[in-house]
Write a protein that holds these residues in place. Structure first.
Motif, PDB file in Angstrom:
ATOM      1  N   ASP A  39    -113.182  29.220   2.116  1.00 20.09           N
ATOM      2  CA  ASP A  39    -111.973  28.436   1.840  1.00 20.09           C
ATOM      3  C   ASP A  39    -112.103  27.000   2.335  1.00 20.09           C
ATOM      4  O   ASP A  39    -111.437  26.098   1.833  1.00 20.09           O
ATOM      5  CB  ASP A  39    -110.744  29.085   2.474  1.00 20.09           C
ATOM      6  N   GLY A  40    -112.973  26.800   3.331  1.00 22.86           N
ATOM      7  CA  GLY A  40    -113.201  25.463   3.873  1.00 22.86           C
ATOM      8  C   GLY A  40    -114.433  24.789   3.283  1.00 22.86           C
ATOM      9  O   GLY A  40    -114.877  23.753   3.775  1.00 22.86           O
ATOM     10  N   GLY A  41    -115.015  25.414   2.247  1.00 23.96           N
ATOM     11  CA  GLY A  41    -116.163  24.817   1.581  1.00 23.96           C
ATOM     12  C   GLY A  41    -117.496  25.128   2.242  1.00 23.96           C
ATOM     13  O   GLY A  41    -118.504  24.501   1.911  1.00 23.96           O
ATOM     14  N   ILE A  42    -117.531  26.104   3.150  1.00 29.13           N
ATOM     15  CA  ILE A  42    -118.760  26.479   3.840  1.00 29.13           C
ATOM     16  C   ILE A  42    -119.198  27.845   3.324  1.00 29.13           C
ATOM     17  O   ILE A  42    -118.560  28.856   3.616  1.00 29.13           O
ATOM     18  CB  ILE A  42    -118.553  26.530   5.374  1.00 29.13           C
ATOM     19  N   PRO A  43    -120.278  27.897   2.550  1.00 24.14           N
ATOM     20  CA  PRO A  43    -120.707  29.176   1.968  1.00 24.14           C
ATOM     21  C   PRO A  43    -121.309  30.125   3.009  1.00 24.14           C
ATOM     22  O   PRO A  43    -121.805  29.679   4.043  1.00 24.14           O
ATOM     23  CB  PRO A  43    -121.750  28.769   0.938  1.00 24.14           C
ATOM     24  N   PRO A  44    -121.247  31.431   2.740  1.00 22.84           N
ATOM     25  CA  PRO A  44    -121.899  32.399   3.617  1.00 22.84           C
ATOM     26  C   PRO A  44    -123.369  32.040   3.800  1.00 22.84           C
ATOM     27  O   PRO A  44    -124.017  31.535   2.884  1.00 22.84           O
ATOM     28  CB  PRO A  44    -121.746  33.730   2.878  1.00 22.84           C
ATOM     29  N   GLY A  45    -123.881  32.277   5.001  1.00 21.55           N
ATOM     30  CA  GLY A  45    -125.272  31.976   5.308  1.00 21.55           C
ATOM     31  C   GLY A  45    -125.490  30.592   5.888  1.00 21.55           C
ATOM     32  O   GLY A  45    -126.620  30.205   6.155  1.00 21.55           O
ATOM     33  N   THR A  46    -124.407  29.839   6.115  1.00 18.60           N
ATOM     34  CA  THR A  46    -124.539  28.488   6.653  1.00 18.60           C
ATOM     35  C   THR A  46    -124.528  28.512   8.177  1.00 18.60           C
ATOM     36  O   THR A  46    -123.524  28.888   8.792  1.00 18.60           O
ATOM     37  CB  THR A  46    -123.383  27.583   6.165  1.00 18.60           C
ATOM     38  N   PRO A  47    -125.640  28.103   8.816  1.00 20.12           N
ATOM     39  CA  PRO A  47    -125.644  28.026  10.282  1.00 20.12           C
ATOM     40  C   PRO A  47    -124.634  26.987  10.763  1.00 20.12           C
ATOM     41  O   PRO A  47    -124.381  25.987  10.077  1.00 20.12           O
ATOM     42  CB  PRO A  47    -127.066  27.583  10.624  1.00 20.12           C
ATOM     43  N   PHE A  48    -124.069  27.208  11.930  1.00 22.88           N
ATOM     44  CA  PHE A  48    -123.061  26.303  12.473  1.00 22.88           C
ATOM     45  C   PHE A  48    -123.583  24.866  12.546  1.00 22.88           C
ATOM     46  O   PHE A  48    -122.846  23.921  12.273  1.00 22.88           O
ATOM     47  CB  PHE A  48    -122.616  26.775  13.861  1.00 22.88           C
ATOM     48  N   GLU A  49    -124.852  24.721  12.895  1.00 23.59           N
ATOM     49  CA  GLU A  49    -125.446  23.387  13.031  1.00 23.59           C
ATOM     50  C   GLU A  49    -125.430  22.614  11.712  1.00 23.59           C
ATOM     51  O   GLU A  49    -125.475  21.385  11.725  1.00 23.59           O
ATOM     52  CB  GLU A  49    -126.890  23.498  13.534  1.00 23.59           C
ATOM     53  N   ASP A  50    -125.393  23.313  10.592  1.00 22.86           N
ATOM     54  CA  ASP A  50    -125.424  22.667   9.280  1.00 22.86           C
ATOM     55  C   ASP A  50    -124.039  22.351   8.721  1.00 22.86           C
ATOM     56  O   ASP A  50    -123.926  21.775   7.631  1.00 22.86           O
ATOM     57  CB  ASP A  50    -126.185  23.541   8.273  1.00 22.86           C
ATOM     58  N   ILE A  51    -122.999  22.729   9.445  1.00 26.32           N
ATOM     59  CA  ILE A  51    -121.634  22.433   8.999  1.00 26.32           C
ATOM     60  C   ILE A  51    -121.350  20.951   9.263  1.00 26.32           C
ATOM     61  O   ILE A  51    -121.675  20.434  10.328  1.00 26.32           O
ATOM     62  CB  ILE A  51    -120.604  23.298   9.771  1.00 26.32           C
ATOM     63  N   PRO A  52    -120.727  20.249   8.307  1.00 28.24           N
ATOM     64  CA  PRO A  52    -120.412  18.828   8.515  1.00 28.24           C
ATOM     65  C   PRO A  52    -119.466  18.626   9.701  1.00 28.24           C
ATOM     66  O   PRO A  52    -118.638  19.487  10.017  1.00 28.24           O
ATOM     67  CB  PRO A  52    -119.717  18.407   7.216  1.00 28.24           C
ATOM     68  N   GLU A  53    -119.587  17.477  10.344  1.00 28.13           N
ATOM     69  CA  GLU A  53    -118.725  17.150  11.493  1.00 28.13           C
ATOM     70  C   GLU A  53    -117.255  17.042  11.084  1.00 28.13           C
ATOM     71  O   GLU A  53    -116.374  17.124  11.929  1.00 28.13           O
ATOM     72  CB  GLU A  53    -119.185  15.843  12.150  1.00 28.13           C
ATOM     73  N   THR A  54    -116.997  16.885   9.795  1.00 27.30           N
ATOM     74  CA  THR A  54    -115.622  16.755   9.306  1.00 27.30           C
ATOM     75  C   THR A  54    -114.929  18.112   9.143  1.00 27.30           C
ATOM     76  O   THR A  54    -113.730  18.153   8.881  1.00 27.30           O
ATOM     77  CB  THR A  54    -115.607  16.023   7.951  1.00 27.30           C
ATOM     78  N   TRP A  55    -115.687  19.207   9.287  1.00 27.27           N
ATOM     79  CA  TRP A  55    -115.115  20.559   9.167  1.00 27.27           C
ATOM     80  C   TRP A  55    -114.180  20.813  10.331  1.00 27.27           C
ATOM     81  O   TRP A  55    -114.342  20.269  11.424  1.00 27.27           O
ATOM     82  CB  TRP A  55    -116.245  21.582   9.162  1.00 27.27           C
ATOM     83  N   PHE A  56    -113.175  21.663  10.102  1.00 29.77           N
ATOM     84  CA  PHE A  56    -112.231  22.009  11.168  1.00 29.77           C
ATOM     85  C   PHE A  56    -111.925  23.500  11.139  1.00 29.77           C
ATOM     86  O   PHE A  56    -112.166  24.179  10.138  1.00 29.77           O
ATOM     87  CB  PHE A  56    -110.942  21.190  11.050  1.00 29.77           C
ATOM     88  N   CYS A  57    -111.423  24.012  12.239  1.00 21.18           N
ATOM     89  CA  CYS A  57    -111.093  25.429  12.368  1.00 21.18           C
ATOM     90  C   CYS A  57    -110.060  25.819  11.308  1.00 21.18           C
ATOM     91  O   CYS A  57    -109.021  25.173  11.183  1.00 21.18           O
ATOM     92  CB  CYS A  57    -110.538  25.711  13.762  1.00 21.18           C
ATOM     93  N   PRO A  58    -110.344  26.888  10.555  1.00 21.19           N
ATOM     94  CA  PRO A  58    -109.412  27.307   9.505  1.00 21.19           C
ATOM     95  C   PRO A  58    -108.122  27.914  10.050  1.00 21.19           C
ATOM     96  O   PRO A  58    -107.156  28.060   9.312  1.00 21.19           O
ATOM     97  CB  PRO A  58    -110.210  28.343   8.705  1.00 21.19           C
ATOM     98  N   VAL A  59    -108.082  28.226  11.330  1.00 26.38           N
ATOM     99  CA  VAL A  59    -106.888  28.838  11.911  1.00 26.38           C
ATOM    100  C   VAL A  59    -105.976  27.792  12.554  1.00 26.38           C
ATOM    101  O   VAL A  59    -104.780  27.748  12.277  1.00 26.38           O
ATOM    102  CB  VAL A  59    -107.267  29.928  12.945  1.00 26.38           C
ATOM    103  N   CYS A  60    -106.558  26.925  13.411  1.00 30.94           N
ATOM    104  CA  CYS A  60    -105.706  25.997  14.174  1.00 30.94           C
ATOM    105  C   CYS A  60    -105.968  24.522  13.888  1.00 30.94           C
ATOM    106  O   CYS A  60    -105.240  23.669  14.376  1.00 30.94           O
ATOM    107  CB  CYS A  60    -105.857  26.266  15.670  1.00 30.94           C
TER     108      CYS A  60
END
Length: 73
Positions: A39-60
């Motif tokens: 839902d946040g544009g991060i597909p399954p299999g994506t290591p945390f290190e590869d998530i963009p810095e602009t990503w945010f917690c989907p809960v809070c």
């Protein structure tokens, strides 16, 4: 997806461990690379290190920098 292998000794089989998960220090949400955050544009299999810095917690809504490695006890 990155896996970590643990050698248990000479001649023994290596065991594949689960990829590192991260926990939101604000709300306790656990980011699991195997699940990603579709839902946040991060597909399954994506290591945390590869998530963009602009990503945010989907809960809070906390920022990526508010996450820490999660180790189950």
């Amino acid at each position: 997806m990155r896996n970590v292998a643990l050698a248990t000794g000479f001649g023994e089989r290596c065991t594949s461990l689960r990829p590192v998960r991260y926990i939101c220090e604000s709300c306790g949400f656990i980011y699991d690379p195997a699940e990603g955050d579709p839902d946040g544009g991060i597909p399954p299999g994506t290591p945390f290190e590869d998530i963009p810095e602009t990503w945010f917690c989907p809960v809070c809504g906390a920022r990526k920098r508010d996450f820490a490695p999660y180790e189950e006890e």
